[in-house]
Design a protein around this motif. Structure first.
Motif, mmCIF file in Angstrom:
data_model
loop_
_atom_site.group_PDB
_atom_site.id
_atom_site.type_symbol
_atom_site.label_atom_id
_atom_site.label_comp_id
_atom_site.label_asym_id
_atom_site.label_seq_id
_atom_site.Cartn_x
_atom_site.Cartn_y
_atom_site.Cartn_z
ATOM 1 N N LYS A 187 4.963 3.418 -7.568
ATOM 2 C CA LYS A 187 4.534 3.942 -8.864
ATOM 3 C C LYS A 187 5.551 4.952 -9.395
ATOM 4 O O LYS A 187 6.152 5.722 -8.644
ATOM 5 C CB LYS A 187 3.125 4.507 -8.823
ATOM 6 C CG LYS A 187 2.880 5.653 -7.914
ATOM 7 C CD LYS A 187 1.399 6.017 -7.957
ATOM 8 C CE LYS A 187 1.055 6.961 -6.843
ATOM 9 N NZ LYS A 187 -0.358 7.272 -6.806
ATOM 10 N N ILE B 205 6.347 -5.905 -1.098
ATOM 11 C CA ILE B 205 5.220 -5.620 -1.985
ATOM 12 C C ILE B 205 3.962 -5.454 -1.149
ATOM 13 O O ILE B 205 3.685 -6.262 -0.259
ATOM 14 C CB ILE B 205 5.017 -6.765 -3.013
ATOM 15 C CG1 ILE B 205 6.237 -6.899 -3.923
ATOM 16 C CG2 ILE B 205 3.743 -6.545 -3.821
ATOM 17 C CD1 ILE B 205 6.163 -8.047 -4.915
ATOM 18 N N THR B 206 3.188 -4.407 -1.448
ATOM 19 C CA THR B 206 1.890 -4.213 -0.796
ATOM 20 C C THR B 206 0.813 -4.760 -1.740
ATOM 21 O O THR B 206 0.554 -4.179 -2.786
ATOM 22 C CB THR B 206 1.639 -2.723 -0.497
ATOM 23 O OG1 THR B 206 1.736 -1.980 -1.703
ATOM 24 C CG2 THR B 206 2.631 -2.193 0.518
ATOM 25 N N GLU C 286 -2.305 -4.739 -1.660
ATOM 26 C CA GLU C 286 -3.465 -3.878 -1.883
ATOM 27 C C GLU C 286 -3.213 -2.952 -3.074
ATOM 28 O O GLU C 286 -4.138 -2.569 -3.772
ATOM 29 C CB GLU C 286 -3.760 -3.048 -0.638
ATOM 30 C CG GLU C 286 -4.167 -3.901 0.554
ATOM 31 C CD GLU C 286 -3.856 -3.204 1.849
ATOM 32 O OE1 GLU C 286 -4.800 -2.643 2.441
ATOM 33 O OE2 GLU C 286 -2.677 -3.215 2.264
ATOM 34 N N GLY C 287 -1.951 -2.573 -3.283
ATOM 35 C CA GLY C 287 -1.591 -1.745 -4.419
ATOM 36 C C GLY C 287 -2.056 -0.300 -4.325
ATOM 37 O O GLY C 287 -1.871 0.475 -5.252
ATOM 38 N N THR C 288 -2.659 0.053 -3.217
ATOM 39 C CA THR C 288 -3.184 1.398 -3.022
ATOM 40 C C THR C 288 -3.321 1.648 -1.526
ATOM 41 O O THR C 288 -3.364 0.696 -0.747
ATOM 42 C CB THR C 288 -4.567 1.575 -3.694
ATOM 43 O OG1 THR C 288 -5.051 2.899 -3.475
ATOM 44 C CG2 THR C 288 -5.584 0.570 -3.176
ATOM 45 N N TRP D 144 -7.193 -7.362 -3.878
ATOM 46 C CA TRP D 144 -5.749 -7.353 -3.724
ATOM 47 C C TRP D 144 -5.104 -7.926 -4.978
ATOM 48 O O TRP D 144 -5.635 -8.844 -5.599
ATOM 49 C CB TRP D 144 -5.339 -8.159 -2.501
ATOM 50 C CG TRP D 144 -5.707 -7.524 -1.192
ATOM 51 C CD1 TRP D 144 -6.615 -6.531 -0.973
ATOM 52 C CD2 TRP D 144 -5.176 -7.865 0.088
ATOM 53 N NE1 TRP D 144 -6.679 -6.227 0.369
ATOM 54 C CE2 TRP D 144 -5.807 -7.031 1.039
ATOM 55 C CE3 TRP D 144 -4.243 -8.787 0.519
ATOM 56 C CZ2 TRP D 144 -5.513 -7.101 2.401
ATOM 57 C CZ3 TRP D 144 -3.949 -8.856 1.876
ATOM 58 C CH2 TRP D 144 -4.580 -8.012 2.794
ATOM 59 N N HIS D 145 -3.952 -7.383 -5.322
ATOM 60 C CA HIS D 145 -3.222 -7.856 -6.498
ATOM 61 C C HIS D 145 -2.584 -9.210 -6.199
ATOM 62 O O HIS D 145 -2.087 -9.448 -5.102
ATOM 63 C CB HIS D 145 -2.133 -6.849 -6.882
ATOM 64 C CG HIS D 145 -2.681 -5.522 -7.301
ATOM 65 N ND1 HIS D 145 -2.836 -5.161 -8.614
ATOM 66 C CD2 HIS D 145 -3.128 -4.476 -6.571
ATOM 67 C CE1 HIS D 145 -3.344 -3.946 -8.677
ATOM 68 N NE2 HIS D 145 -3.536 -3.510 -7.443
#
Length: 181
Positions: free
Chosen positions: A57, A105-106, A108-110, A117-118
């Motif tokens: 981010k 890339i994760t 989960e995004g968090t 999940w994204h």
């Protein structure tokens, strides 16, 4: 043994990377429950002589940290989308214009617990025609692994289910923050 491998070994971590070093790929990384995941992932990939970019981010890209993050492959993700197009399109274009690119890339995004999940990494992989390597940070066994390649079928829901099933047995630093439901 390089410095990254020495540091990981010193703290009891084992690294297993058995996928081939292909020119372009996405590394799907899970579980993601701590900021330590980034440090361990970078050390692990560096320990085997490879380099990967990553999404983070944009609030982390302040001076001087932003300069360092960009230098080691960081791509700032805006918290609020601008009218300049989607992040997926931006990343696909980066893949298409690069000779060599690996991006961690994760999904989960968090670092918080989420079952949503994204799916962007699946779309990016399909549109850019790159494989997805499944990367695991398993705090339960202190192993960091990239030992499976996943090729999206185009059925995003089925692909996500298969990927979550793969990650279900692994433990994050904070197991209560991880779910593959």
């Amino acid at each position: 043994m390089n410095a990254a491998a020495f540091i990981l070994r010193l703290f009891g971590w084992k690294v297993e990377v058995t996928v081939p070093d292909v020119p372009k790929s996405i590394i799907c990384v899970a579980p993601h429950t701590s900021n330590w995941d980034f440090i361990l992932g970078e050390l692990a990939y560096t320990s085997v002589g490879r380099k990967a970019g990553f999404l983070m981010k944009d609030t982390w890209f302040f001076w001087p940290l932003g300069c360092l993050l960009r230098a080691i492959g960081g791509i700032a993700v805006p918290r609020r989308r601008k009218s300049s197009g989607s992040l997926t399109d931006f990343i696909v274009n980066k893949f298409n214009s690069s000779q060599r690119m690996t991006l961690a890339i994760t999904p989960e995004g968090t670092r918080s617990r989420t079952s949503q999940w994204h799916t962007g990494f699946l779309h990016i992989a399909a549109e850019a025609r790159v494989p997805i390597e499944l990367g695991v940070l398993d705090f339960g066994s202190k192993r960091i692994m990239i030992n499976r390649t996943f090729v999206p079928t185009g059925d995003v829901e089925a692909d996500m289910r298969a990927i979550k099933d793969f990650y279900a047995p692994f433990k994050g630093k904070y197991p209560e923050k991880f779910t593959a439901e």
